[in-house]
Design an enzyme around this catalytic site. Structure first.
Site, mmCIF file in Angstrom:
data_model
loop_
_atom_site.group_PDB
_atom_site.id
_atom_site.type_symbol
_atom_site.label_atom_id
_atom_site.label_comp_id
_atom_site.label_asym_id
_atom_site.label_seq_id
_atom_site.Cartn_x
_atom_site.Cartn_y
_atom_site.Cartn_z
ATOM 1 N N CYS A 35 24.090 9.135 -43.844
ATOM 2 C CA CYS A 35 24.450 7.930 -43.089
ATOM 3 C C CYS A 35 25.967 7.799 -43.148
ATOM 4 O O CYS A 35 26.584 8.101 -44.180
ATOM 5 C CB CYS A 35 23.779 6.706 -43.709
ATOM 6 S SG CYS A 35 24.317 5.137 -43.002
ATOM 7 N N GLU B 56 29.370 -2.677 -45.821
ATOM 8 C CA GLU B 56 30.159 -3.512 -44.905
ATOM 9 C C GLU B 56 30.673 -4.767 -45.620
ATOM 10 O O GLU B 56 31.708 -5.316 -45.257
ATOM 11 C CB GLU B 56 29.342 -3.841 -43.658
ATOM 12 C CG GLU B 56 29.022 -2.555 -42.910
ATOM 13 C CD GLU B 56 28.797 -2.708 -41.426
ATOM 14 O OE1 GLU B 56 28.729 -3.833 -40.931
ATOM 15 O OE2 GLU B 56 28.690 -1.655 -40.759
ATOM 16 N N HIS C 277 27.857 5.415 -43.564
ATOM 17 C CA HIS C 277 28.428 4.484 -44.535
ATOM 18 C C HIS C 277 28.453 5.033 -45.964
ATOM 19 O O HIS C 277 29.199 4.537 -46.800
ATOM 20 C CB HIS C 277 27.625 3.176 -44.541
ATOM 21 C CG HIS C 277 27.818 2.331 -43.319
ATOM 22 N ND1 HIS C 277 27.641 2.828 -42.044
ATOM 23 C CD2 HIS C 277 28.181 1.032 -43.175
ATOM 24 C CE1 HIS C 277 27.880 1.858 -41.165
ATOM 25 N NE2 HIS C 277 28.214 0.766 -41.831
ATOM 26 N N ASP D 185 29.597 6.614 -32.606
ATOM 27 C CA ASP D 185 28.736 6.037 -33.641
ATOM 28 C C ASP D 185 28.198 4.696 -33.146
ATOM 29 O O ASP D 185 28.703 4.130 -32.181
ATOM 30 C CB ASP D 185 29.557 5.846 -34.927
ATOM 31 C CG ASP D 185 28.737 5.214 -36.037
ATOM 32 O OD1 ASP D 185 27.607 5.670 -36.273
ATOM 33 O OD2 ASP D 185 29.203 4.237 -36.658
ATOM 34 N N SER D 186 27.226 4.200 -33.883
ATOM 35 C CA SER D 186 26.654 2.887 -33.555
ATOM 36 C C SER D 186 27.650 1.757 -33.825
ATOM 37 O O SER D 186 27.468 0.647 -33.341
ATOM 38 C CB SER D 186 25.404 2.666 -34.391
ATOM 39 O OG SER D 186 25.714 2.822 -35.766
ATOM 40 N N CYS E 243 26.972 9.479 -35.791
ATOM 41 C CA CYS E 243 25.930 8.576 -36.295
ATOM 42 C C CYS E 243 24.686 9.390 -36.641
ATOM 43 O O CYS E 243 24.109 10.072 -35.778
ATOM 44 C CB CYS E 243 25.604 7.566 -35.200
ATOM 45 S SG CYS E 243 24.293 6.424 -35.638
HETATM 46 N N1 DGL Z 1 25.792 4.817 -38.181
HETATM 47 C C1 DGL Z 1 24.460 4.666 -38.723
HETATM 48 C C2 DGL Z 1 24.005 5.987 -39.343
HETATM 49 O O1 DGL Z 1 24.784 6.862 -39.653
HETATM 50 C C3 DGL Z 1 24.417 3.556 -39.765
HETATM 51 C C4 DGL Z 1 24.588 2.164 -39.179
HETATM 52 C C5 DGL Z 1 23.473 1.770 -38.234
HETATM 53 O O2 DGL Z 1 22.331 1.540 -38.695
HETATM 54 O O3 DGL Z 1 23.724 1.720 -37.036
HETATM 55 O O4 DGL Z 1 22.830 6.184 -39.498
#
Ligand code: DGL
Length: 269
Positions: free
Chosen positions: A188, A156, A190, A13-14, A76
């Protein structure tokens, strides 16, 4: 490729958000070893250009392949939306699962009336990846998409049940709900943490599709089909590798994972 089924699954993931997928994997596949990679130094990806995300995705894919993973999971949504081809092009015989494929399949299968809402980062929504995949699975579904850029920082911040988050959700969801969707894809990493609030705002008639849970389900099916499921002779272990350990990382990470993270490895890129 090695046939050793005790090799780990590589999940990436990012940043910290993909831990929602790890959490779902731990519950669904408790015998599996996992190496998680979070690019915490360069997060967020959701507002970055496609070429930058492609470049980062290639680096992470190569890193995980060097860890001898038996499967790759793109946790991600943003990377899955614009750089899935980069992962597939480098993975060779290693199977690849991604959150968009899992979420799209589940939405199309579970939607009662074929009216599906999708929420995600601006890059994910602009890519139209969810809509394209759902239309490929069922040309008859109607897809209504909405970018929700404020959700990532709100989650977050830990404002999971805060008046500001509720107002933000009402504002973002208004146009999607006006289309009388019967399902809403949480596109997403989150957003699963906002499920109780989103359920309230969307109302009982809208089914929430959690792409973390659907990804774990898809991974389980793929491991079985490929003969790669761990038989449990080697216990499940978890490695967490990140590119930075920012302030509050531990707290946020453990909120996403739902348990203690243990040792966090930081690599320098
Ligand atoms: N992990 C990213 C997603 O699922 C969200 C956080 C980011 O913007 O890097 O799209």
């Amino acid at each position: 490729m090695s046939t050793d089924t005790s090799r780990p699954i590589g999940v990436f993931d990012s940043g910290v958000g993909g831990l929602t997928v790890v959490r779902a994997l731990m519950e669904r596949l408790p015998l599996e070893r996992i190496v998680y990679f979070g690019d915490t130094a360069r997060v967020p990806y959701g507002v970055k250009s496609v070429s930058t995300i492609e470049h980062y995705t290639a680096q992470i894919t190569d890193f995980l392949l060097q860890q001898d993973v038996k499967m790759l999971i793109v946790a991600c949504n943003t990377m899955a939306a614009v750089a899935a081809h980069i992962v597939a092009g480098r993975a060779g015989a290693v199977p690849v699962i991604n959150v968009i494929e899992a979420g799209a399949q589940a939405a199309v299968a579970q939607s009662a009336g074929g009216r599906i809402g999708v929420i995600g980062t601006p890059t994910t929504i602009n890519s139209n990846a969810y809509a394209r995949r759902m239309h490929a699975l069922d040309a008859g579904v109607r897809v209504y998409s909405q970018a929700c850029p404020l959700f990532v920082p709100l989650v977050e911040e830990g404002w999971l049940d805060h008046a500001v988050t509720r107002m933000t959700a009402q504002e973002y969801l208004r146009p999607v709900l006006a289309e009388e969707v019967d399902s809403l894809v949480l596109g997403c990493t989150h957003y699963p943490l906002l499920k109780p609030l989103l359920r309230d705002v969307a109302g009982p008639a809208v089914r929430l599709i959690d792409s973390a849970v659907t990804t774990a389900e898809l991974a389980a099916g793929c491991l079985q089909a490929e003969g790669l499921a761990n038989d449990g002779t080697r216990p499940a272990t978890y490695r967490f590798v990140v590119t930075d350990v920012p302030l509050r990382f531990q707290t946020i990470g453990e909120r996403f994972l739902g348990r203690s993270l243990g040792v966090i490895e930081r690599i320098d890129w």
